[in-house]
Write a protein that holds these residues in place. Structure first.
Motif, PDB file in Angstrom:
ATOM      1  N   ASN A  24     -77.394 -37.475 -24.533  1.00 55.94           N
ATOM      2  CA  ASN A  24     -77.387 -37.573 -23.129  1.00 55.94           C
ATOM      3  C   ASN A  24     -77.040 -36.512 -22.254  1.00 55.94           C
ATOM      4  O   ASN A  24     -77.602 -35.794 -21.406  1.00 55.94           O
ATOM      5  CB  ASN A  24     -76.784 -38.900 -22.802  1.00 55.94           C
ATOM      6  N   PHE A  28     -79.133 -33.855 -20.339  1.00 60.01           N
ATOM      7  CA  PHE A  28     -78.952 -33.354 -18.705  1.00 60.01           C
ATOM      8  C   PHE A  28     -78.843 -31.939 -18.596  1.00 60.01           C
ATOM      9  O   PHE A  28     -79.350 -31.480 -17.281  1.00 60.01           O
ATOM     10  CB  PHE A  28     -77.506 -34.085 -18.370  1.00 60.01           C
ATOM     11  N   TYR A  68     -87.239 -41.855 -20.493  1.00 60.69           N
ATOM     12  CA  TYR A  68     -86.186 -42.132 -19.215  1.00 60.69           C
ATOM     13  C   TYR A  68     -84.885 -42.524 -19.294  1.00 60.69           C
ATOM     14  O   TYR A  68     -84.036 -42.317 -18.514  1.00 60.69           O
ATOM     15  CB  TYR A  68     -87.096 -43.439 -18.340  1.00 60.69           C
ATOM     16  N   HIS A  72     -80.668 -38.525 -16.373  1.00 64.86           N
ATOM     17  CA  HIS A  72     -79.953 -39.078 -15.191  1.00 64.86           C
ATOM     18  C   HIS A  72     -80.142 -38.469 -13.825  1.00 64.86           C
ATOM     19  O   HIS A  72     -80.334 -37.312 -14.028  1.00 64.86           O
ATOM     20  CB  HIS A  72     -78.236 -39.080 -15.732  1.00 64.86           C
ATOM     21  N   SER A  73     -79.761 -39.207 -12.789  1.00 64.30           N
ATOM     22  CA  SER A  73     -80.204 -38.658 -11.491  1.00 64.30           C
ATOM     23  C   SER A  73     -78.910 -37.542 -11.084  1.00 64.30           C
ATOM     24  O   SER A  73     -79.322 -37.240  -9.833  1.00 64.30           O
ATOM     25  CB  SER A  73     -80.301 -39.727 -10.723  1.00 64.30           C
ATOM     26  N   HIS A  77     -73.888 -40.159 -12.123  1.00 67.05           N
ATOM     27  CA  HIS A  77     -74.684 -41.019 -12.957  1.00 67.05           C
ATOM     28  C   HIS A  77     -74.338 -41.128 -14.506  1.00 67.05           C
ATOM     29  O   HIS A  77     -74.307 -42.052 -15.020  1.00 67.05           O
ATOM     30  CB  HIS A  77     -76.150 -40.945 -12.506  1.00 67.05           C
ATOM     31  N   LEU A  78     -74.258 -39.917 -15.044  1.00 69.56           N
ATOM     32  CA  LEU A  78     -74.408 -39.584 -16.176  1.00 69.56           C
ATOM     33  C   LEU A  78     -72.866 -39.923 -16.730  1.00 69.56           C
ATOM     34  O   LEU A  78     -72.632 -40.466 -17.876  1.00 69.56           O
ATOM     35  CB  LEU A  78     -74.507 -38.183 -16.601  1.00 69.56           C
ATOM     36  N   ASN A  81     -71.950 -43.686 -17.155  1.00 70.41           N
ATOM     37  CA  ASN A  81     -72.857 -44.317 -17.918  1.00 70.41           C
ATOM     38  C   ASN A  81     -72.211 -43.847 -19.206  1.00 70.41           C
ATOM     39  O   ASN A  81     -72.143 -44.876 -20.315  1.00 70.41           O
ATOM     40  CB  ASN A  81     -74.323 -43.754 -17.995  1.00 70.41           C
ATOM     41  N   VAL A 130     -84.625 -43.841 -14.010  1.00 76.49           N
ATOM     42  CA  VAL A 130     -84.001 -43.110 -15.146  1.00 76.49           C
ATOM     43  C   VAL A 130     -82.867 -43.529 -15.561  1.00 76.49           C
ATOM     44  O   VAL A 130     -81.915 -44.184 -14.701  1.00 76.49           O
ATOM     45  CB  VAL A 130     -83.966 -41.525 -14.881  1.00 76.49           C
ATOM     46  N   GLY A 131     -82.105 -43.355 -16.573  1.00 76.29           N
ATOM     47  CA  GLY A 131     -80.744 -43.543 -16.950  1.00 76.29           C
ATOM     48  C   GLY A 131     -80.598 -44.905 -18.234  1.00 76.29           C
ATOM     49  O   GLY A 131     -81.755 -45.463 -18.362  1.00 76.29           O
ATOM     50  N   SER A 133     -78.458 -47.165 -18.522  1.00 77.80           N
ATOM     51  CA  SER A 133     -77.644 -48.335 -18.037  1.00 77.80           C
ATOM     52  C   SER A 133     -78.371 -49.879 -18.895  1.00 77.80           C
ATOM     53  O   SER A 133     -77.230 -50.429 -19.216  1.00 77.80           O
ATOM     54  CB  SER A 133     -77.675 -48.523 -16.454  1.00 77.80           C
TER      55      SER A 133
END
Length: 289
Positions: A24, A28, A68, A72-73, A77-78, A81, A130-131, A133
């Motif tokens: 992840n 990113f 998706y 991460h936005s 967010h990253l 998470n 995206v993400g 979660s």
């Protein structure tokens, strides 16, 4: 040993949770120069990577039900998470295996993604998400379903039951549903539902993670077909000293594995930084063999 070697070693010995976190973070960092709009201060991901609720696009970009989940936005967010993934993943691996974690994680991404696309399109909207979660909540709910009364120590709060933490997070998703990011909340709650179903099926003897294992095995075999032997098998007498060599090899392997286990126990007790330079180099060499 430099920092890059330390990172590679942590990736090799840290288990599946560490590896997914690294993936992840790596994705990113790679997406920043390609998709981050510095003037707007936000990411703009194409529909070929982010998951769209436009069902007409899904047959053309089926991989987006997985891709998706590794986008991460933004940094926060990253960050949040990955903190929650590390927390939930470690708890999950207390009771289940690495393969079960990977299988559940990937399947929950697919389930929560498809649920978002279908439900959001039925609501008459078009959006992308995206993400990770959804898969993270699936992990947390799965282990909570299995051990709801487990006590967890939180900084500044103290000891609480696991189901209290999970319940608060799910309640926040429900309460914030109408305030914005409804697509994200759909994915979160769908992931939570999958985590619950996964654990219940696992307790009844059905391991859904085997689906991922079978799919990966199929593609591995597809790319490496077994060659047919052109000649018939010929019997050969074994060399007289072969049993001795095999026994010697087993002894050496067991001795080396014992040393690796002792170092890993030391890491679990005192952390990776407690290792000597020789122990770090030994683990790194072992991981490359």
């Amino acid at each position: 040993m430099n920092i890059w070697q330390d990172i590679k070693l942590q990736y090799r010995i840290g288990g599946m949770v560490n590896q997914i976190i690294y993936w992840n973070i790596g994705v990113f960092l790679i997406t920043i120069p390609f998709f981050y709009q510095f003037r707007q201060g936000a990411f703009e991901f194409p529909d070929t990577l982010a998951l769209s609720s436009n069902l007409n696009q899904l047959p053309f970009y089926p991989w987006t039900v997985l891709s998706y989940g590794f986008l991460h936005s933004g940094f926060l967010h990253l960050f949040f998470n990955m903190v929650l993934l590390n927390f939930a993943g470690r708890l999950f691996l207390t009771y289940f295996t690495q393969k079960q974690f990977l299988g559940m994680y990937l399947l929950s991404l697919v389930f929560s993604g498809i649920s978002f696309a279908v439900i959001y399109s039925l609501m008459g909207g078009v959006n992308t998400i995206v993400g990770a979660s959804g898969a993270i909540l699936a992990t947390l709910v799965a282990v909570t379903t299995y051990q709801p009364l487990m006590r967890v120590h939180l900084l500044l709060i103290g000891s609480v039951k696991l189901w209290h933490i999970t319940g608060v997070l799910l309640l926040l998703d429900v309460l914030q549903f109408s305030l914005g990011n409804s697509g994200g909340h759909i994915a979160h709650l769908s992931g939570a539902l999958f985590g619950f179903l996964y654990c219940k099926l696992l307790q009844s003897g059905t391991d859904l993670s085997l689906i991922v294992t079978k799919i990966s095995t199929f593609f591995v075999n597809l790319g490496n077909p077994k060659a047919k032997a052109p000649f018939s098998r010929v019997h050969k007498n074994a060399a007289p000293n072969r049993p001795t060599m095999q026994r010697s090899g087993v002894v050496l392997k067991d001795k080396k594995q014992q040393q690796i286990d002792e170092i890993l126990d030391k890491i679990s007790r005192s952390g990776y930084d407690s290792l000597t330079q020789e122990e770090k180099e030994f683990l790194f060499r072992s991981g490359n063999e």
